[in-house]
Enzyme design. Structure first.
Site, PDB file in Angstrom:
ATOM      1  N   GLU A  75       0.843  -1.212   0.000  1.00  0.00           N
ATOM      2  CA  GLU A  75       0.000   0.000   0.000  1.00  0.00           C
ATOM      3  C   GLU A  75       0.875   1.258   0.000  1.00  0.00           C
ATOM      4  O   GLU A  75       0.536   2.262  -0.628  1.00  0.00           O
ATOM      5  CB  GLU A  75      -0.937  -0.026   1.209  1.00  0.00           C
ATOM      6  CG  GLU A  75      -2.026  -1.106   1.054  1.00  0.00           C
ATOM      7  CD  GLU A  75      -2.889  -1.253   2.285  1.00  0.00           C
ATOM      8  OE1 GLU A  75      -2.324  -1.514   3.356  1.00  0.00           O
ATOM      9  OE2 GLU A  75      -4.109  -1.096   2.175  1.00  0.00           O
ATOM     10  N   GLU A 109      -3.818  -9.480   3.289  1.00  0.00           N
ATOM     11  CA  GLU A 109      -4.615  -9.212   4.490  1.00  0.00           C
ATOM     12  C   GLU A 109      -5.799 -10.156   4.639  1.00  0.00           C
ATOM     13  O   GLU A 109      -6.151 -10.569   5.748  1.00  0.00           O
ATOM     14  CB  GLU A 109      -5.135  -7.758   4.481  1.00  0.00           C
ATOM     15  CG  GLU A 109      -4.087  -6.715   4.802  1.00  0.00           C
ATOM     16  CD  GLU A 109      -3.290  -6.252   3.600  1.00  0.00           C
ATOM     17  OE1 GLU A 109      -3.271  -6.968   2.583  1.00  0.00           O
ATOM     18  OE2 GLU A 109      -2.673  -5.175   3.683  1.00  0.00           O
TER      19      GLU A 109
END
Ligand SMILES: CC(C)(COP(=O)(O)OP(=O)(O)OC[C@H]1O[C@@H](n2cnc3c(N)ncnc32)[C@H](O)[C@@H]1OP(=O)(O)O)[C@@H](O)C(=O)NCCC(=O)NCCSC(=O)/C=C/CCCCCCCCCCCCC(=O)O
Length: 667
Positions: A51, A71
Site C-alpha cells: 500500500e 490481508e
C-alpha cells in the site's frame, strides 16, 4: 523511497491497542506531495508495504521481488487505501482477484498488470534514483493513483455477484473476502474520499472478529510448529539435518506414488520398489503421469531422469533415506525393516509412513533404532501439505532434524509428534468419529451431521470424508483390535465393547460391501464406483430406522449445536489428553495438524484454538453435561488438563505451555 523488503504491518500488534500515527493520512500526504516519490522494491512488498508503494508516483521492482495484499488471509482487508487504489490502477477484475485471494505475485506479473513501471535485474534503488531525476520535470497528477477514475466494466454487478458466489463456495462462512468485495465495489462506485471511509468501516467490522483472531493465530501457529524441541535440549535450531540426495520408497500404492512425486519434484533421486512386476509397471506409469501433469502445471520439465523402478531391495544399498509405504500390517512392515537393515548401508535413515502403528516396534527390529523415524504423509501425498514426523523414543535428534527438513524441502508443513497409536491426527479422529456415529444412533442422519460440520467450515463432513478415505480401512482396524469378529465375548451387550459404548453401524455398512466412493456406495450413494457426487441413500435411512427399532431407540431431533459441540469438544478433549501425554508439545502443533491434514477451517483456528475461543469454561461445562448424559463414553469425560486450565483462569492458547511444561514429553 527504498523498500528493501516489507512484510507489512507487524501482525502481532493487531492483538493489542494500535499505536503510532494513523497510516492513511500519512500515505495520502506522500501521494499528494509535489516531489516525485519513486518506490524501489526488493524482496517483498506485502500488505501495508504494498500500500505504501501504491502511494508512490512510480514503482521500480527487482525481478526477484514479490508483491501482494495478503490481508484477507489474516481475516482483515487492505485498510491503508489498498482496496481503493489497486482497482483504480489495474481495474476491478484483476484487483478483486488479488485482494480476495491475497495471492503473492511476481515482479513480472506486476508489470503485466500495470502495477509497476519497470522490472530490473540491477540494483532497483539506483534505477529508482535515475527515474526520479527524469521525473522531476513531469507533472504528477496522472501519477496519483487515488485521483484516477476506476476503470469500470459494464457488467459490474454481474461480476461482483459471480465473485461473491465463488468466494462463498470456496470459503464457506468466511467474512473477510466478502468485505473485500464490498470495499472494491466502493472503489468502483464512489469517489476516493468516500471509498476510503467505506474501507475503514468494513475494516472495523473485521478487525476484532473471532475469525481475524483465528486466522492470525494460524499464521504464527504454522511457523511455531516447525520449531520442535526434545526433553534432551536438542531442538530445531541446534540439530543439524543430514543432506538427502537420494531416497527409496517401498510400495507404490496411492501413498507411495504421492511420496515419490513429492521427492522427485524437489530434485531428489528416487528408487521406487514394488514386490511384483505388474504392480511395479502400474505404479511406474502412474508416477510418470503424475510428474508430467505436475511439471506442466508449474511450467517446468518433469524430472523423470531422477527415477528408477525396481523389484529388488538390493538396489537400495547406497541411498541416503528409505520411506516404507507398504500395506498397514505390522508383521509385513517388520519384515521390510529387517530386510532394510541387512541391505542398506549403516548410515541410511529408515522411515515409515505408517498412519498409526508403533514406530518404536519397527525401530526395534533394525540394527539402527536411532535412525528410525515416522514420516506420516496424508493422502494424496503430493497434494496434502501435512507431514507428521513421528519421533520414537530412540530416534536421534539428527534423524528428527533430517525428517523435518526434508518435509520442509518438499513444501510440507512438518510437525514433530510422539509415538502412540494414531499419533496426533488419527488418535483424535477416533472420539470425533465415535460422536458422529452415536449421533446417528440417537436420530441424526449422515447428511445432517455433514451439513452441520460443513456449515461450521470443514472442507468435508465426517461421513463424506470417511467415504473418500474408504470405510474398509477402519473396519479392518476394528477387526484387528478385537472390537468385531470371533474375539468378541458373545455375552457382551450388542452396543458395548471393551467396557464402553460402541456403535456397530459402520460395521453393518461395510458388511454390505459399501466401502465408500471406491465402491460407489458408502454412507452416501454415488453415480458409479469412484464417483464423487454424494447423494443421500434411502437404504442408509432404512438401515438406521431398522437399527433404532431393533434396539428400542426412540429417535430425537438433534440440533446443529449439539452436533458441533459433541464432535468438536470431544475432538479438543482428546487434544488436551495428547498434550498431557506429551505426544504433542504445544496446542499449536495439534491445530496445525487439523488445519493441514483434516480440513479444519482456518477461520476456526484448529480444535484447540476453537476451544479457547468458545471459552474453556464453557467447553468444560458442555463436556460434563454430555458425559453425564453418556457416562459410558469416556472420551466425553473432561480431561485433567482442561480442568487445570479452567482452574488457572483459562489462559490463552499461547500460555498453555506453561501449564504443560511439568508434564512428561514423549517427543
Ligand atoms: C513472505 C514472508 C514475509 C517471509 O516468508 P519466509 O521467508 O518464509 O519467512 P517466515 O518464516 O514466514 O517469516 C520469518 C519470521 O517473520 C515473522 N513475520 C513475517 N511477517 C510478519 C508480519 N507481517 N508481522 C509479524 N511477524 C512477521 C514470521 O512470524 C517469522 O517469525 P519467527 O521467525 O517464526 O519468529 C512471510 O512471512 C509472510 O507472508 N508474512 C506475512 C505478510 C503479511 O501477511 N503481511 C500483511 C500484514 S497486515 C498489513 O500489512 C496491514 C497494513 C495496513 C494496516 C492498516 C491498519 C489500519 C488499522 C485500522 C484498524 C481499525 C479497527 C478499529 C476497530 C476498533 O475500534 O477497535
Amino acid at each position: 523511497m527504498r523498500m528493501c523488503s516489507s512484510a507489512g504491518a507487524d501482525i502481532r500488534e493487531f492483538a493489542g491497542p494500535l499505536r503510532g500515527p494513523p497510516l492513511v493520512p500519512l500515505l495520502d500526504a506522500i501521494e499528494a506531495g509535489e516531489k516525485p516519490v519513486v518506490a524501489a522494491i526488493e524482496g517483498v512488498a506485502l500488505g501495508g508495504g504494498f500500500e505504501l508503494a501504491l502511494v508512490c508516483h512510480y514503482r521500480i521492482v527487482h525481478f526477484k521481488a514479490r508483491l501482494g495484499l495478503p490481508e484477507v488471509t489474516l481475516g482483515i482487508l487492505p485498510a491503508a487505501g489498498g482496496t481503493q487504489r489497486l482497482p483504480r490502477l489495474i481495474g476491478i477484475p484483476a484487483a478483486l482477484e488479488l485482494i480476495t485471494t491475497g495471492r503473492h505475485i511476481s515482479a513480472q506479473e506486476a508489470l503485466k498488470l500495470g502495477i509497476v513501471d519497470q522490472v530490473t535485474e540491477q540494483n532497483a534503488c539506483e534505477l529508482a534514483v535515475e527515474f526520479a531525476l527524469r521525473a522531476v520535470a513531469k507533472p504528477l497528477s496522472s501519477r496519483r493513483v487515488s485521483m484516477l477514475t476506476t476503470p469500470c466494466p459494464p457488467d459490474l454487478d454481474a461480476l461482483l455477484e459471480a465473485v461473491t458466489m465463488q468466494v462463498k463456495r470456496k470459503a464457506r462462512g468466511v467474512m473477510a473476502p466478502l468485505a473485500c468485495i464490498q470495499a472494491v465495489r466502493a472503489a468502483a462506485t464512489m469517489p476516493y474520499s468516500k471509498g476510503i471511509k467505506r474501507e475503514s468501516e468494513l475494516m472495523a467490522t473485521l478487525f476484532n472478529s473471532g475469525q481475524a483472531r483465528a486466522l492470525q493465530y494460524c499464521f504464527f501457529a504454522q511457523r511455531t510448529a516447525g520449531k520442535w524441541t526434545l526433553p534432551s535440549g536438542a531442538q530445531w535450531n541446534n540439530s543439524k539435518p543430514r543432506e538427502i540426495r537420494s531416497a527409496a520408497i517401498i510400495g507404490l500404492g496411492t501413498m507411495g506414488r504421492g511420496i515419490v512425486v513429492s521427492l522427485a519434484r524437489v530434485g531428489i533421486s528416487v528408487i521406487a520398489v514394488e514386490s511384483e512386476k505388474k504392480l511395479l509397471e502400474t505404479g511406474k506409469q502412474m508416477v510418470i503421469g503424475m510428474l508430467e501433469r505436475d511439471a506442466k502445471r508449474r511450467g517446468v520439465s518433469a524430472s523423470l531422469n531422477l527415477l528408477k523402478f525396481t523389484l529388488s531391495l538390493q538396489d537400495l544399498k547406497d541411498v541416503d533415506l528409505v520411506i516404507e509405504a507398504v500395506f498397514e500390517d505390522m508383521a509385513l512392515k517388520k519384515r521390510v525393516f529387517q530386510e532394510l537393515s541387512k541391505v542398506c548401508r549403516p548410515a541410511t535413515l529408515l522411515c515409515t509412513n505408517t498412519s498409526g502403528l508403533d514406530v518404536d516396534a519397527l525401530a526395534g527390529v533394525t540394527d539402527r533404532p536411532h535412525l528410525v523415524v515416522g514420516m506420516h504423509f496424508f493422502s494424496p501425498a503430493h497434494v496434502m501439505k501435512l507431514l507428521e514426523v513421528v519421533c520414537g523414543p530412540r530416534s536421534s535428534s539428527e534423524t528428527i532434524a533430517t525428517a523435518m527438513s526434508l518435509g520442509k524441502r518438499m513444501g510440507k508443513v512438518s510437525v514433530a509428534v510422539g509415538n502412540c497409536p494414531g499419533f496426533v491426527g488419527n488418535r483424535m479422529l477416533k472420539p470425533y468419529l465415535d460422536q458422529a456415529t452415536f449421533l446417528l444412533e440417537e436420530g441424526a442422519t449422515p447428511e445432517q451431521i455433514d451439513k452441520a460440520l460443513e456449515d461450521f467450515g470443514f472442507a468435508m463432513g465426517v461421513f463424506r470424508m470417511s467415504d473418500l478415505a474408504g470405510l474398509d480401512v477402519g473396519w479392518r482396524v476394528r477387526k484387528e483390535s478385537g472390537l468385531i469378529g470371533p474375539d468378541v465375548d458373545p455375552k457382551n451387550p450388542p452396543r458395548r465393547r471393551q467396557g464402553r459404548r460402541y456403535c456397530p453401524i459402520p460395521d453393518m455398512v461395510c458388511e454390505q460391501g459399501r466401502f465408500g466412493q471406491k465402491t460407489g456406495r458408502g454412507w452416501y450413494m454415488y453415480d458409479k464406483p469412484g464417483g464423487t457426487n454424494a447423494k443421500p441413500d434411502p437404504l442408509i435411512q432404512n438401515l438406521l430406522e431398522m437399527y433404532r427399532s431393533r434396539y428400542g431407540i426412540q429417535p430425537r431431533n438433534i440440533s446443529d449445536q449439539e452436533i458441533i459441540e459433541r464432535c468438536l469438544f470431544a475432538l479438543a478433549n482428546e487434544g488436551f489428553r495428547i498434550l498431557e501425554d506429551g505426544i504433542a508439545a504445544r496446542p499449536e502443533d495439534i491445530d496445525v495438524i487439523y488445519l493441514f491434514g483434516y480440513g479444519f477451517p482456518r477461520h476456526g483456528g484448529g480444535p484447540m484454538f476453537y476451544a479457547s475461543m468458545v471459552g474453556l469454561e464453557r467447553v468444560l461445562e458442555r463436556l460434563e453435561h454430555y458425559h453425564q448424559a453418556h457416562p459410558d463414553v469416556p472420551h466425553l469425560e473432561p480431561s485433567p488438563l482442561l480442568k487445570k486450565l479452567v482452574a488457572c483462569g483459562s489462559p490463552p492458547v499461547q500460555k498453555w505451555r506453561e501449564h504443560i511444561k511439568t508434564m512428561h514429553s514423549h517427543l
